[in-house]
Motif scaffolding. Structure first.
Motif, PDB file in Angstrom:
ATOM      1  N   CYS A 185      48.061  36.862  39.617  1.00 19.62           N
ATOM      2  CA  CYS A 185      48.802  35.603  39.563  1.00 19.62           C
ATOM      3  C   CYS A 185      48.473  34.776  38.318  1.00 19.62           C
ATOM      4  O   CYS A 185      49.068  33.731  38.097  1.00 19.62           O
ATOM      5  CB  CYS A 185      48.524  34.775  40.812  1.00 19.62           C
ATOM      6  SG  CYS A 185      46.805  34.294  40.968  1.00 19.62           S
ATOM      7  N   CYS A 200      42.707  31.137  45.278  1.00 20.23           N
ATOM      8  CA  CYS A 200      42.150  31.744  46.493  1.00 20.23           C
ATOM      9  C   CYS A 200      41.384  33.032  46.215  1.00 20.23           C
ATOM     10  O   CYS A 200      40.532  33.431  46.992  1.00 20.23           O
ATOM     11  CB  CYS A 200      43.261  32.021  47.496  1.00 20.23           C
ATOM     12  SG  CYS A 200      44.369  33.349  47.003  1.00 20.23           S
ATOM     13  N   ASP A 208      44.119  38.200  44.876  1.00 25.12           N
ATOM     14  CA  ASP A 208      44.894  39.262  44.215  1.00 25.12           C
ATOM     15  C   ASP A 208      44.225  39.816  42.964  1.00 25.12           C
ATOM     16  O   ASP A 208      44.899  40.149  41.989  1.00 25.12           O
ATOM     17  CB  ASP A 208      46.315  38.772  43.897  1.00 25.12           C
ATOM     18  CG  ASP A 208      46.318  37.601  42.928  1.00 25.12           C
ATOM     19  OD1 ASP A 208      45.253  36.995  42.750  1.00 25.12           O
ATOM     20  OD2 ASP A 208      47.374  37.310  42.359  1.00 25.12           O
TER      21      ASP A 208
HETATM   22  S1  FES Z   1      44.157  33.733  43.290  1.00 24.32           S
HETATM   23 FE1  FES Z   1      45.352  33.236  45.017  1.00 24.32          FE
HETATM   24  S2  FES Z   1      46.958  34.683  44.810  1.00 24.32           S
HETATM   25 FE2  FES Z   1      45.907  34.899  42.925  1.00 24.32          FE
END
Ligand code: FES
Lengths: 129, 233
Positions: free
Chosen positions: B74, B59, B62
């Motif tokens: 992550c 996504c 982070d």
């Molecule tokens: S890319 Fe989705 S939380 Fe790290």
């Protein structure tokens, strides 16, 4: 909430970008070195000829400074580094498919730069003493 | 193993300036840095603020600075970063709180390069067909997850946030070199402006920072060449 997110110089330099980032910094520093050297030359000539008689001392002091050995070695470094690093970027820009081989390009760059710089620098230092 | 985590914290409602807070955490070498953040928030200090969503590198929520480099928390394993870990918010975007930055300037730049298929020709009944070779031409730049790791690693972007930044150029590249798209000239005109590709000084921080391994600097170089030669190849 702060709207401007300026990045301070120490914060910027603390980023660990690696070799190409250092090459970019050296490129900028060498450019400043060249500009300083050339402007000192022009100022010295200006003081010597345009205001003859009155400011010869300034011209002499400037000339003495940029003709001193450390300054000459520094200028040699600046010009060679700026030229060879610039060439690497020109070549990458002309053939973008080479961009992914930048690591190799940087090794080639050092292989060309180091002898071209170190040999004359050694001769200047040894010959000067 | 015990890991020392130093986090640069900032709450604009309380703090006059950011400060470093240190936490000690028990971790496995195979834990991710995100796991450490979750552990600190759950058991040591609930006020710690950070963004995450998928927790699997998809996504792009982070992206943070880990030991001086832009990384996804992550995707970064403790064994690869060591026992002493320093985490900061991304540089060049306004900090909302702790590790959370305001992404709006980044998305505004993303929208400015028209990140959608432009083609007014009537669509065929089923789909606009494309050869595997034509698809492969821009495959690399389809991988972008808009995490902003590249844009906020770029010294040109730090110097001026008017620069559209590497991520927006990567997204433009994805459509410029797509042979179904007809908007290339409009995008090239946008990127040829003073705030476009010419702010790139081939520093490669973006390529190094990209968690998807995109050759970002190369994509920018290809756009530069398309602008100068007028040819899209
Ligand atoms: S890319 Fe989705 S939380 Fe790290």
């Amino acid at each position: 909430m702060s709207k401007i997110a300026r990045v301070s110089l120490p914060n910027a330099v603390a980023y660990r970008g690696g070799q190409p980032m250092i090459a970019w910094l050296l490129h900028r520093i060498s450019a400043i070195g060249i500009v300083v050297f050339v402007s000192m030359h022009i100022w010295a000539a200006f003081f010597l000829y345009a205001v003859a008689g009155t400011t010869g001392g300034v011209a002499e002091a400037l000339t003495e400074f940029y003709e001193a050995l450390p300054m000459q070695v520094f200028v040699l470094f600046c010009i060679l580094y700026h030229a060879i690093n610039g060439l690497r970027i020109v070549i990458l820009d002309m053939w973008p498919s080479l961009y992914r081989y930048n690591r190799e390009a940087m090794w080639v760059q050092w292989a060309i730069f180091l002898p071209l710089f170190l040999l004359p620098a050694a001769l200047m230092i040894l010959g000067g003493s | 193993m015990r890991v020392r985590v130093k986090i640069r914290r900032f709450n604009p409602e309380q703090d006059r300036r950011p400060y470093w807070a240190t936490y000690t955490v028990d971790a496995e070498p195979t834990d991710r840095v995100l796991d450490l953040l979750v552990q600190i928030k759950s058991y040591q200090d609930g006020t710690l603020t950070f963004r995450r969503s998928c927790a699997h590198g998809v996504c792009g929520s982070d992206a943070v600075v880990i030991n001086g480099r832009n990384r996804l928390a992550c995707k970064e394993l403790v064994q690869d970063v060591g026992r002493s870990i320093q985490i900061e918010a991304l540089r060049g975007l306004p900090v909302i709180k702790d590790l959370v930055v305001d992404m709006e300037p980044f998305f505004r730049q993303y929208r400015s390069i028209l990140p959608f298929l432009i083609n007014d020709e009537p669509a065929p009944y089923d789909e606009r067909l494309q050869s595997p070779e034509a698809r492969a031409r821009y495959d690399d730049t389809t991988k972008c997850i808009l995490c902003a790791a590249c844009t906020t690693s770029c010294p040109s972007y730090w110097a001026s946030s008017d620069y559209v930044g590497p991520a927006a150029i990567v997204q433009a590249h994805r459509f410029i070199f797509d042979d179904r798209d007809r908007g290339a000239q409009a995008r090239l005109a946008i990127l040829a402006e003073g705030t476009g590709v010419w702010r790139c000084h081939t520093i490669y921080n973006c390529t190094e920072a990209c968690p998807r391994g995109i050759q970002v600097t190369q994509a920018i170089g290809e756009v530069k060449k398309a602008i100068t030669t007028g040819e899209i190849r």
